[in-house]
Design an enzyme around this catalytic site. Structure first.
Site, short mmCIF file in Angstrom:
data_model
loop_
_atom_site.label_atom_id
_atom_site.label_comp_id
_atom_site.label_asym_id
_atom_site.label_seq_id
_atom_site.Cartn_x
_atom_site.Cartn_y
_atom_site.Cartn_z
CE LYS A 156 -3.95 -2.30 2.20
NZ LYS A 156 -4.98 -2.22 3.28
CE1 TYR A 187 -9.31 -2.95 -0.11
CE2 TYR A 187 -8.40 -1.10 -1.31
CZ TYR A 187 -8.23 -2.17 -0.46
OH TYR A 187 -6.99 -2.48 0.01
CG ASN A 241 -3.76 -2.33 6.81
OD1 ASN A 241 -3.61 -2.04 5.63
ND2 ASN A 241 -4.80 -3.02 7.25
CG HIS A 288 -5.36 -6.35 -0.47
ND1 HIS A 288 -6.62 -6.30 0.07
CD2 HIS A 288 -5.41 -7.31 -1.44
CE1 HIS A 288 -7.40 -7.18 -0.56
NE2 HIS A 288 -6.69 -7.81 -1.48
CD GLU A 292 -8.82 -9.42 -3.75
OE1 GLU A 292 -9.70 -9.12 -2.94
OE2 GLU A 292 -7.64 -9.70 -3.40
P1 IDP Z 1 -7.98 -6.88 5.51
O1 IDP Z 1 -7.14 -5.95 4.64
O2 IDP Z 1 -7.24 -7.34 6.72
O3 IDP Z 1 -8.58 -8.01 4.72
P2 IDP Z 1 -10.62 -5.64 5.43
O4 IDP Z 1 -11.66 -5.78 6.50
O5 IDP Z 1 -10.83 -6.39 4.14
O6 IDP Z 1 -9.21 -6.01 6.08
O7 IDP Z 1 -10.50 -4.10 5.12
C1 IDP Z 1 -9.83 -3.63 3.96
C2 IDP Z 1 -8.94 -2.48 4.34
O8 IDP Z 1 -9.74 -1.40 4.80
C3 IDP Z 1 -7.98 -2.75 5.50
O9 IDP Z 1 -6.80 -3.43 5.13
C4 IDP Z 1 -7.69 -1.34 5.97
O10 IDP Z 1 -6.76 -0.69 5.11
C5 IDP Z 1 -9.05 -0.68 5.82
N1 IDP Z 1 -9.86 -0.78 7.06
C6 IDP Z 1 -10.47 -1.88 7.56
N2 IDP Z 1 -11.12 -1.60 8.70
C7 IDP Z 1 -10.93 -0.28 8.91
C8 IDP Z 1 -11.36 0.63 9.95
O11 IDP Z 1 -12.07 0.25 10.89
N3 IDP Z 1 -10.94 1.92 9.83
C9 IDP Z 1 -10.18 2.37 8.78
N4 IDP Z 1 -9.76 1.57 7.79
C10 IDP Z 1 -10.13 0.25 7.86
MG MG Z 2 -9.90 -7.88 3.11
#
Ligand code: IDP
Ligand code: MG
Length: 140
Positions: free
Chosen positions: A11, A51, A114, A117, A128
């Site tokens: 990212k 997304y 974070n 992905h 994807e």
């Molecule tokens: P993942 O990447 O661990 O699969 P997902 O629930 O699919 O998590 O969420 C996609 C992305 O959305 C996350 O990697 C993160 O960048 C962002 N995200 C998820 N939950 C939150 C939140 O509560 N606040 C802000 N960003 C979030």
């Molecule tokens: Mg995810």
């Protein structure tokens, strides 16, 4: 053990801090092979489409803004149980909950920024991968 492919994205927070090589080294050390990779700057429309599954979530708009704030590196990882293995190496979505030694524990800036992905199922991985790569670009 099933040999699988999964989609990974480094990212914008990771590319900004010049972490591409360090993160890729984690994948390779864990036995995952980088069988396709390219650096892109996503458009808003591309981020929203990728997304789309999260379109109703409160963080969707901010997430799409973040994902278009700088370059990303999209890649296909191949290896035994690659989908689940990559999720282990990545760690929990929120770095505060990520296990020691995971990419997100060591590198993530926040629950949003974070660093990586990873596809969450074999079915989503196939979709994807097809979103970003044509077959000729994946060399196992
Ligand atoms: P993942 O990447 O661990 O699969 P997902 O629930 O699919 O998590 O969420 C996609 C992305 O959305 C996350 O990697 C993160 O960048 C962002 N995200 C998820 N939950 C939150 C939140 O509560 N606040 C802000 N960003 C979030
Ligand atoms: Mg995810």
């Amino acid at each position: 053990m099933t040999v699988e492919r999964t989609l990974s994205i480094l990212k914008p927070d990771a590319t900004r801090r010049n972490l591409t090589g360090q993160i890729n080294a984690r994948f390779e050390a864990a036995g995952l092979r980088l069988v396709a990779q390219k650096r892109l700057w996503l458009s808003r429309a591309q981020a929203e489409a990728f997304y789309a599954v999260h379109a109703q979530r409160p963080f969707y708009n901010d997430l799409c803004s973040f994902m278009t704030s700088g370059p990303v590196v999209v890649q296909v990882l191949e290896g035994g149980n690659a989908v689940a293995r990559n999720r282990e190496i990545m760690g929990a979505t929120n770095p505060a909950n990520a296990a020691d030694g995971t990419i997100r524990k060591d590198f993530a800036e926040s629950i949003e920024a974070n660093s990586v992905h990873g596809s969450d199922s074999a079915e989503n991985a196939a979709a994807e991968i097809a979103f970003f790569f044509s077959g000729i670009e994946i060399v196992g």
